[in-house]
Write a protein that holds these residues in place. Sequence first.
Motif, PDB file in Angstrom:
ATOM      1  N   LEU A   1     106.140   3.945  53.612  1.00 49.97           N
ATOM      2  CA  LEU A   1     105.010   3.240  54.201  1.00 49.97           C
ATOM      3  C   LEU A   1     105.346   2.877  55.643  1.00 49.97           C
ATOM      4  O   LEU A   1     106.446   2.397  55.931  1.00 49.97           O
ATOM      5  N   HIS A   2     104.393   3.116  56.549  1.00 49.48           N
ATOM      6  CA  HIS A   2     104.559   2.785  57.961  1.00 49.48           C
ATOM      7  C   HIS A   2     103.694   1.574  58.306  1.00 49.48           C
ATOM      8  O   HIS A   2     102.691   1.302  57.638  1.00 49.48           O
TER       9      HIS A   2
ATOM     10  N   ASN B   1     106.193  -1.541  66.810  1.00 53.97           N
ATOM     11  CA  ASN B   1     105.880  -0.107  66.787  1.00 53.97           C
ATOM     12  C   ASN B   1     105.193   0.283  65.472  1.00 53.97           C
ATOM     13  O   ASN B   1     105.765   0.114  64.397  1.00 53.97           O
ATOM     14  N   PRO B   2     103.966   0.812  65.538  1.00 52.02           N
ATOM     15  CA  PRO B   2     103.224   1.148  64.308  1.00 52.02           C
ATOM     16  C   PRO B   2     103.855   2.269  63.494  1.00 52.02           C
ATOM     17  O   PRO B   2     103.550   2.426  62.307  1.00 52.02           O
ATOM     18  N   ASP B   3     104.734   3.066  64.106  1.00 54.23           N
ATOM     19  CA  ASP B   3     105.385   4.163  63.381  1.00 54.23           C
ATOM     20  C   ASP B   3     106.627   3.702  62.615  1.00 54.23           C
ATOM     21  O   ASP B   3     107.292   4.515  61.960  1.00 54.23           O
ATOM     22  N   THR B   4     106.923   2.415  62.686  1.00 58.38           N
ATOM     23  CA  THR B   4     108.090   1.880  61.988  1.00 58.38           C
ATOM     24  C   THR B   4     107.909   1.963  60.472  1.00 58.38           C
ATOM     25  O   THR B   4     106.882   1.550  59.936  1.00 58.38           O
ATOM     26  N   VAL B   5     108.918   2.512  59.785  1.00 59.00           N
ATOM     27  CA  VAL B   5     108.907   2.562  58.319  1.00 59.00           C
ATOM     28  C   VAL B   5     109.413   1.220  57.794  1.00 59.00           C
ATOM     29  O   VAL B   5     110.475   0.759  58.184  1.00 59.00           O
ATOM     30  N   PHE B   6     108.641   0.594  56.911  1.00 61.75           N
ATOM     31  CA  PHE B   6     109.078  -0.703  56.387  1.00 61.75           C
ATOM     32  C   PHE B   6     109.396  -0.662  54.896  1.00 61.75           C
ATOM     33  O   PHE B   6     109.987  -1.596  54.350  1.00 61.75           O
TER      34      PHE B   6
END
Length: 218
Positions: free
Chosen positions: A155-156, A171-176
């Motif tokens: 999920l990003h 950063n919206p592309d960060t995987v959490f």
Amino acid sequence: MEHIALRVSPRGKLTKGELRQERKKGRLPAQIYGKGIEPISVFLEGKEFANVAKRITESMIIDLDLEGEKFAALLKEIQKETISGDILHIDFNLLRHDRKIRVRVPLHLNGTAKGVKDGGILEHSIHEIEVECDSDHLPEKIEVDITDLEANHALHLREVALPEGVKLVTNPDTVFAIIKFAHGEPEKPSEVEAEAAEEALAPTEQESAETTSEAVHK
């Protein structure tokens, strides 16, 4: 959203020794900062602050009452003594309704992921995100339902639904969140490997001829 109310009292200019004596009495020195105003020096009651300290987060609004004058603020910093851990000083930042603020908000995952039920391991690398909003839309936390998250899927932050009036700064592309298997999933043989295996099991032309010859002689 939960608010925490704290009473504060005026604090004049004191020496380090005088501040030390006040701390012994249970009074904590604090400073209130705000754009366009001079810092306000105050005291907090130590016991009152200790009762709520564990509940305070960076994004929680604190209502400070200075002799009847109310200030909405966020906790900026708590300075502690290195060895004992005793609180030395507390800083607050005033909130203004006409200005947007940037603040870090806790990120909570809800539910048990499908991939975990299938034997995977959840890796949750991000526990808070930075957002921008005005004080009226400041969320206490951001919650994400991960029930449908499958193994080997991630999920990003761009997939997180934020409340109205809240903008993502991180950063919206960060995987959490991601589901992995401890030892990896069993790999399927490639086409080349499959063909090689079939050839190894199939009889050679010579073996086929010998088998046919034996059958004829019998």
